[in-house]
Design a protein around this motif. Structure first.
Motif, short mmCIF file in Angstrom:
data_model
loop_
_atom_site.label_atom_id
_atom_site.label_comp_id
_atom_site.label_asym_id
_atom_site.label_seq_id
_atom_site.Cartn_x
_atom_site.Cartn_y
_atom_site.Cartn_z
N MET A 1 0.85 -1.17 0.00
CA MET A 1 0.00 0.00 0.00
C MET A 1 0.90 1.24 0.00
O MET A 1 1.86 1.33 0.75
N SER A 2 0.55 2.20 -0.81
CA SER A 2 1.38 3.40 -0.91
C SER A 2 1.11 4.33 0.28
O SER A 2 0.11 4.21 0.97
N GLU A 3 2.06 5.26 0.50
CA GLU A 3 1.93 6.24 1.58
C GLU A 3 0.69 7.09 1.40
O GLU A 3 -0.01 7.41 2.37
N LYS A 4 0.38 7.44 0.15
CA LYS A 4 -0.75 8.30 -0.15
C LYS A 4 -2.07 7.59 0.21
O LYS A 4 -2.94 8.17 0.85
N SER A 5 -2.23 6.33 -0.20
CA SER A 5 -3.47 5.61 0.10
C SER A 5 -3.56 5.29 1.60
O SER A 5 -4.64 5.27 2.16
N LYS A 6 -2.41 5.07 2.25
CA LYS A 6 -2.42 4.84 3.69
C LYS A 6 -2.88 6.10 4.43
O LYS A 6 -3.65 6.02 5.40
N GLY A 7 -2.46 7.26 3.97
CA GLY A 7 -2.88 8.54 4.57
C GLY A 7 -4.37 8.76 4.40
O GLY A 7 -5.05 9.23 5.30
N LYS A 8 -4.90 8.41 3.21
CA LYS A 8 -6.33 8.57 2.96
C LYS A 8 -7.13 7.62 3.84
O LYS A 8 -8.20 7.97 4.34
N GLU A 9 -6.61 6.41 4.03
CA GLU A 9 -7.29 5.44 4.88
C GLU A 9 -7.33 5.93 6.33
O GLU A 9 -8.38 5.86 6.98
N GLU A 10 -6.22 6.45 6.82
CA GLU A 10 -6.19 6.99 8.19
C GLU A 10 -7.15 8.17 8.33
O GLU A 10 -7.85 8.29 9.34
N GLU A 11 -7.19 9.02 7.32
CA GLU A 11 -8.10 10.16 7.32
C GLU A 11 -9.56 9.68 7.34
O GLU A 11 -10.38 10.22 8.09
N TYR A 12 -9.86 8.66 6.57
CA TYR A 12 -11.21 8.10 6.51
C TYR A 12 -11.64 7.57 7.88
O TYR A 12 -12.72 7.90 8.37
N PHE A 13 -10.78 6.79 8.52
CA PHE A 13 -11.12 6.23 9.83
C PHE A 13 -11.17 7.31 10.92
O PHE A 13 -11.99 7.24 11.83
N ALA A 14 -10.32 8.31 10.81
CA ALA A 14 -10.36 9.42 11.76
C ALA A 14 -11.68 10.18 11.62
O ALA A 14 -12.31 10.56 12.61
N ARG A 15 -12.13 10.37 10.37
CA ARG A 15 -13.40 11.05 10.13
C ARG A 15 -14.57 10.23 10.68
O ARG A 15 -15.48 10.77 11.29
N LEU A 16 -14.52 8.90 10.47
CA LEU A 16 -15.56 8.02 11.02
C LEU A 16 -15.62 8.11 12.54
O LEU A 16 -16.69 8.20 13.13
N GLU A 17 -14.44 8.08 13.16
CA GLU A 17 -14.36 8.17 14.61
C GLU A 17 -14.91 9.51 15.10
O GLU A 17 -15.67 9.57 16.08
N PHE A 18 -14.55 10.58 14.40
CA PHE A 18 -15.05 11.91 14.76
C PHE A 18 -16.58 11.97 14.66
O PHE A 18 -17.24 12.46 15.56
N GLU A 19 -17.14 11.45 13.59
CA GLU A 19 -18.59 11.46 13.39
C GLU A 19 -19.29 10.65 14.48
O GLU A 19 -20.34 11.04 14.98
N LYS A 20 -18.68 9.51 14.85
CA LYS A 20 -19.25 8.67 15.91
C LYS A 20 -19.27 9.42 17.24
O LYS A 20 -20.28 9.45 17.94
N LEU A 21 -18.15 10.06 17.58
CA LEU A 21 -18.07 10.81 18.83
C LEU A 21 -18.98 12.04 18.81
O LEU A 21 -19.60 12.39 19.83
#
Length: 101
Positions: A1-21
């Motif tokens: 997995m590239s650094e760019k796609s890994k960053g997008k994945e982390e951003e996606y999960f961080a956004r999900l966590e934020f929305e949940k909280l």
């Protein structure tokens, strides 16, 4: 997995966590608002809006009329004024005599 796609994945999960909280916090605020509403209702239920003393509920021809035990103010709930307007003149006169000083 590239650094760019890994960053997008982390951003996606961080956004999900934020929305949940965020949703959890909104639910807390709704509950607090409801609790506050209930607290105020308990504090003011069947109390005179003018002086704060207890209201006495009197049933007159099916109309529940609230009269203050202290200042003798008369309070009507929603729809009760319309109900009193449907009384005949004699019934209305009796109503005023019952609640007069």
């Amino acid at each position: 997995m590239s650094e760019k796609s890994k960053g997008k994945e982390e951003e996606y999960f961080a956004r999900l966590e934020f929305e949940k909280l965020k949703k959890i916090e909104q639910e807390k605020h709704v509950k607090l608002a409801e609790d506050e509403k209930q607290r105020i209702k308990k504090l003011h239920y069947m109390r005179c809006p003018k002086c704060g003393m207890e209201l006495i509920e009197i049933n007159y021809k099916g109309i529940l009329i609230d009269k203050c035990s202290e200042c003798e103010g008369i309070w009507l709930d929603a729809g009760e004024l319309e109900s009193t307007s449907k009384l005949e003149k004699i019934g209305l006169d009796k109503l005023f005599r019952v609640f007069g000083k």
